[in-house]
Scaffold this active site. Structure first.
Site, PDB file in Angstrom:
ATOM      1  N   VAL A  12       0.833  -1.212   0.000  1.00 54.04           N
ATOM      2  CA  VAL A  12       0.000   0.000   0.000  1.00 54.04           C
ATOM      3  C   VAL A  12       0.859   1.250   0.000  1.00 54.04           C
ATOM      4  CG1 VAL A  12      -1.770   1.306   1.242  1.00 54.04           C
ATOM      5  CG2 VAL A  12      -1.926  -1.188   1.119  1.00 54.04           C
ATOM      6  N   ARG A  44      13.902  -0.788   5.248  1.00 50.02           N
ATOM      7  CA  ARG A  44      14.658  -1.169   4.052  1.00 50.02           C
ATOM      8  C   ARG A  44      15.166   0.075   3.315  1.00 50.02           C
ATOM      9  NH1 ARG A  44       9.722  -4.166   1.472  1.00 50.02           N
ATOM     10  NH2 ARG A  44       8.799  -2.314   2.449  1.00 50.02           N
ATOM     11  N   VAL A 127     -11.597   0.403   5.335  1.00 46.80           N
ATOM     12  CA  VAL A 127     -12.762  -0.431   5.031  1.00 46.80           C
ATOM     13  C   VAL A 127     -13.074  -0.310   3.545  1.00 46.80           C
ATOM     14  CG1 VAL A 127     -15.209  -0.872   5.468  1.00 46.80           C
ATOM     15  CG2 VAL A 127     -13.748  -0.038   7.320  1.00 46.80           C
ATOM     16  N   GLY A 129     -11.222  -0.684   0.807  1.00 43.78           N
ATOM     17  CA  GLY A 129     -10.249  -0.247  -0.182  1.00 43.78           C
ATOM     18  C   GLY A 129     -10.671   1.035  -0.873  1.00 43.78           C
ATOM     19  N   ILE A 131     -13.542   1.744  -2.156  1.00 46.59           N
ATOM     20  CA  ILE A 131     -14.965   2.073  -2.043  1.00 46.59           C
ATOM     21  C   ILE A 131     -15.148   3.262  -1.104  1.00 46.59           C
ATOM     22  CG2 ILE A 131     -17.254   1.245  -1.387  1.00 46.59           C
ATOM     23  CD1 ILE A 131     -16.202  -1.601  -1.747  1.00 46.59           C
ATOM     24  N   LYS A 200     -13.417  -4.605  10.245  1.00 43.69           N
ATOM     25  CA  LYS A 200     -14.067  -3.601   9.401  1.00 43.69           C
ATOM     26  C   LYS A 200     -15.476  -3.279   9.887  1.00 43.69           C
ATOM     27  CE  LYS A 200     -11.293  -4.996   5.431  1.00 43.69           C
ATOM     28  NZ  LYS A 200     -11.247  -5.752   4.160  1.00 43.69           N
ATOM     29  N   GLY A 298      -6.126  -4.210  -2.693  1.00 40.22           N
ATOM     30  CA  GLY A 298      -5.188  -4.052  -3.793  1.00 40.22           C
ATOM     31  C   GLY A 298      -4.335  -2.812  -3.620  1.00 40.22           C
TER      32      GLY A 298
END
Length: 410
Positions: A12, A44, A127, A129, A131, A200, A298
């Protein structure tokens, strides 16, 4: 100069960085102000990436820089995310997070910290993504009294159940495919046992009803025990088995949040939500029933929601009062699962309609006898868990074994 920082540059976090760089001119136009990426906090190094020079190993330079006005938290988990986010808020920096576990467990504390420092703690991405659901609930539906919120809030389980329905796969085969395609983690427990959806619905419940709902107050059951036989038979009767997270406001004023597999009636739009897509349905007194649908996870869908929060914050001056809820010292406002009632799908050993009606009450229009000698019916009388247990015992006394049952979502 408005600068922002990104905490965590995993899936993300890197999505936030890349989407910002891709659409920087458009984002600044919509902000009405210039916006620069100032820091990326990660253990990193990223020497081969154009933003490698922005990486820091400590939160301190972010906290110390007065030009950093907004922070994107994309680390996941409760710690050290909670400590870092709280420190950012106390340093007068707004935070946008995709971290559902953090919001579900610590949201009340972080919202209070944001208010105390006249900044914002945003969590649209936590909650659904991409939407839009958090902002519509506290803005577009702000004049409404919520009676229920329900939805398909986990794309992994929805993908698995969809494969069982459409491709005749059993659970284990569908799970393996989900893992191969990257939809399920190597350890899928949080998804298939319902913990992800539970976090959620805690957030949506807290926002809709104004008090913090903790995960341990939510009855949660996953999909691991869902049998392909019931998936197919439910479909034959016009229902789809889905993992439904929901919260209802009861007549006694309490709320009842749950997560469990349910047989969703075919004319309910949630029954048509397939693959890795998510959907949230709200029931209110003014707007009636509204549905919000889209990609629930995603890299870029989630990054889109994080950046949307960040854009709003750059435009704001002060805390948004509507996006908040109170801390809760106890769960007195949450009803026990024992009070949950619903019509039910039943699969039993061979049984005649008269026997089933005697025990279960009025049955639906179709009672199906399968080639395997089993019987499937819909009990139209709403039943709670104790009543279901009593019905199971009563049928057993008549020589009928209940093989499976699912509550129905109308």
């Amino acid at each position: 100069m408005n600068k922002f920082a990104v905490l965590g540059c995993g899936v993300v976090g890197s999505g936030v960085v890349e989407l910002f760089e891709k659409n920087k001119a458009l984002i600044e136009k919509r902000c009405g102000k210039s916006l620069e990426m100032g820091y990326i906090l990660d253990l990193r190094d990223f020497p081969d990436r154009p933003y490698g020079n922005l990486v820091v190993k400590s939160i301190d330079p972010i906290l110390a820089d007065p030009d950093v006005t907004v922070v994107a938290e994309c680390m996941g988990g409760v710690e050290p995310a909670f400590t870092f986010v709280k420190a950012c808020l106390e340093a007068d920096k707004s935070v946008s997070t995709s971290n559902k576990e953090l919001v579900a467990k610590k949201g009340d504390i972080l919202l209070a910290a944001a208010k105390a420092h006249n900044v914002n703690f945003f969590f649209e991405a936590s909650v659904g993504g991409a939407i839009p659901i958090i902002r519509p609930m506290h803005k577009c539906l702000a004049a409404n009294d919520f009676s229920a919120v329900s939805g398909i809030l986990n794309g992994t389980t929805n993908f698995i159940l969809n494969k069982m329905i459409c491709d005749n796969m059993d659970f284990d085969t569908a799970l393996k495919l989900a893992q191969e395609l990257g939809y399920a983690e190597k350890d899928p427990t949080a998804d298939v046992e319902g913990h992800d959806a539970c976090r959620k619905i805690c957030i949506l419940s807290s926002l809709a009803f104004g008090k913090h709902v903790y995960p341990d107050a939510v009855f949660t059951k996953g999909i691991r025990e869902v049998d392909l036989t019931d998936v197919k038979l439910c479909s034959m009767l016009g229902y789809a088995i889905k993992l439904i997270a929901q919260v209802k406001k009861l007549e006694n004023g309490k709320i009842l949040p749950t997560v469990m597999p349910m047989a969703v009636q075919g004319d309910n739009l949630l029954s048509q939500v397939n693959g890795v897509f998510n959907a949230v349905m709200t029931d209110t007194d003014g707007a009636d029933r509204s549905l919000f649908y889209g990609r629930g996870a995603g890299k870029f869908p989630t990054a889109s929601a994080v950046l949307g929060d960040m854009i709003e914050q750059v435009q704001l001056d002060g805390t948004i009062s509507a996006q908040t809820w109170e801390a809760s010292d106890n769960a007195d406002f949450i009803e026990d699962y024992a009070a949950f009632t619903a019509k039910r799908y039943f699969r039993t050993t061979a049984a005649d309609a008269a026997t089933l009606t005697e025990v279960l009450g009025t049955l639906g229009e179709r009672t199906v006898s399968t080639e395997e000698g089993e019987t499937v019916c819909i009990a139209e009388t709403e039943m709670n868990a104790a009543q279901v247990d009593a019905a199971v015992k009563a049928l057993a006394q008549k020589g009928v074994q209940v093989l499976a049952q699912y509550p129905i979502l109308l």
